[in-house]
Scaffold this active site. Structure first.
Site, mmCIF file in Angstrom:
data_model
loop_
_atom_site.group_PDB
_atom_site.id
_atom_site.type_symbol
_atom_site.label_atom_id
_atom_site.label_comp_id
_atom_site.label_asym_id
_atom_site.label_seq_id
_atom_site.Cartn_x
_atom_site.Cartn_y
_atom_site.Cartn_z
ATOM 1 N N HIS A 155 -22.410 7.137 43.726
ATOM 2 C CA HIS A 155 -21.287 6.344 44.252
ATOM 3 C C HIS A 155 -21.403 6.207 45.767
ATOM 4 C CE1 HIS A 155 -17.084 5.170 45.001
ATOM 5 N NE2 HIS A 155 -17.075 4.788 43.732
ATOM 6 N N PHE A 197 -13.235 -2.317 44.992
ATOM 7 C CA PHE A 197 -13.764 -2.086 46.339
ATOM 8 C C PHE A 197 -13.175 -3.012 47.405
ATOM 9 C CE2 PHE A 197 -17.082 -0.394 43.527
ATOM 10 C CZ PHE A 197 -17.182 0.901 44.017
ATOM 11 N N ASP A 257 -10.600 2.720 39.657
ATOM 12 C CA ASP A 257 -9.227 2.225 39.627
ATOM 13 C C ASP A 257 -8.857 1.733 41.022
ATOM 14 O OD1 ASP A 257 -8.947 4.718 40.884
ATOM 15 O OD2 ASP A 257 -7.076 5.210 39.851
ATOM 16 N N TYR A 315 -7.282 0.946 44.817
ATOM 17 C CA TYR A 315 -6.843 1.739 45.965
ATOM 18 C C TYR A 315 -5.359 2.047 45.802
ATOM 19 C CZ TYR A 315 -11.182 0.193 48.259
ATOM 20 O OH TYR A 315 -12.488 -0.056 48.587
#
Length: 228
Positions: free
Chosen positions: A186, A78, A65, A67
Site C-alpha cells: 500500500h 484516494f 473505504d 477518508y
C-alpha cells in the site's frame, strides 16, 4: 429495481439493489446518516460509478473505504475534494508517479481527470463514520463492490491496480487470462518503502492498455481544479 446510478452501471448493479443484503445495508445507512456524521454525503456514495461508466472502465484502482475527515471524501478512492491537503498515501502515489513517468506532483488531490479517462477509483466499502476508519466494513458494501469487480473481469481487458493486503485479496475475483493485475504494498507511509516505491504501476498500466489496443491514461493532473 432501484434506479441509483445514472449510467450502464445501473444495469450491472441494479439487481443487487433488490437483494436482502442491500435492503439491510440501506436500513443501516438510513439510521447512520440520521444519527451520525457519515462520509461521503449520501449524494456522492456512487460517484465513482457515475463518473466512470462500466463500458468506459479501463483501469481499476481499489481502495478500502473513504477518508473519514471533514470535507475530504467524495466517492472516489484516494481522491479528496478541492481545497484539502493532499493525504499522505496520495502524496506517496504522486512521488511514485514522478519517479515512474516524470510527472510533477500537483498541490491538490482531486482525481476526477483520471476518472474521466476510464480509471474507476473504487473503494471496497463506500461509506464511513466521521473519525472511525473501517466503521462500515462488513455491512454489505463488499458484496456490491465484489460484484462490480467480477463483472469488469468478465468484460476483460481491464487493468486492476491492487495496493496492499485488502486490495490484493480481491485478485480471486479477477480472470488474469483476460485482464492484468498490478500489485504492490500500500502507498501509506507505513508500507510504501516496502514495495510500493519503485513498483512503476503507472507505466505498467499504460503498457498493458496499449497491448489491449486501448488509449493510455494521461496521468498528469490539471494544476487547478474546481469541484463539479
Amino acid at each position: 429495481m432501484k434506479q441509483l446510478i445514472k449510467n450502464d452501471w445501473q444495469d450491472i448493479l441494479g439487481p443487487e439493489f433488490d437483494k436482502d443484503y442491500y435492503w439491510q445495508l440501506h436500513q443501516f445507512l438510513k439510521s447512520e446518516y440520521q444519527t451520525q456524521t457519515i462520509y461521503p454525503d449520501m449524494y456522492h456514495i456512487f460517484q465513482a460509478f457515475e463518473w466512470t461508466s462500466f463500458k468506459d472502465t479501463k483501469v481499476v484502482i481499489l481502495g478500502q473505504d473513504p477518508y473519514h475527515g471533514p470535507h475530504q471524501a467524495h466517492g472516489l478512492s484516494f481522491s479528496v475534494l478541492p481545497g484539502n491537503k493532499v493525504p499522505p498515501s496520495l502524496q506517496n502515489i504522486y512521488k511514485e508517479l514522478q519517479a515512474d513517468l516524470g510527472i510533477t506532483p500537483v498541490n491538490h488531490g482531486y482525481l476526477k481527470s483520471w476518472a474521466d479517462q476510464g480509471v474507476l477509483l473504487l473503494n471496497s466499502v463506500l461509506t464511513v463514520r466521521k473519525g472511525q476508519a473501517f466503521s462500515h466494513q462488513g455491512k454489505g458494501w463488499e458484496k456490491l463492490t465484489d460484484k462490480a469487480i467480477s463483472e469488469l473481469s468478465k468484460k476483460g481487458k481491464v487493468v486492476f491496480i491492487l495496493w496492499g493486503k485488502a486490495a490484493k485479496s480481491k485478485s480471486v475475483l479477477i480472470d488474469t487470462a483476460q485482464n492484468t493485475i498490478i500489485s504492490s504494498t500500500h502507498p501509506s507511509p507505513f508500507s510504501a518503502n516496502y514495495g510500493f516505491f519503485g513498483s512503476r504501476p503507472f507505466s505498467q498500466t499504460n503498457d498493458a492498455l496499449e497491448k489491449y489496443g486501448e488509449t493510455p491514461i494521461n496521468w498528469q493532473l490539471p494544476e487547478e481544479v474546481k469541484e463539479n
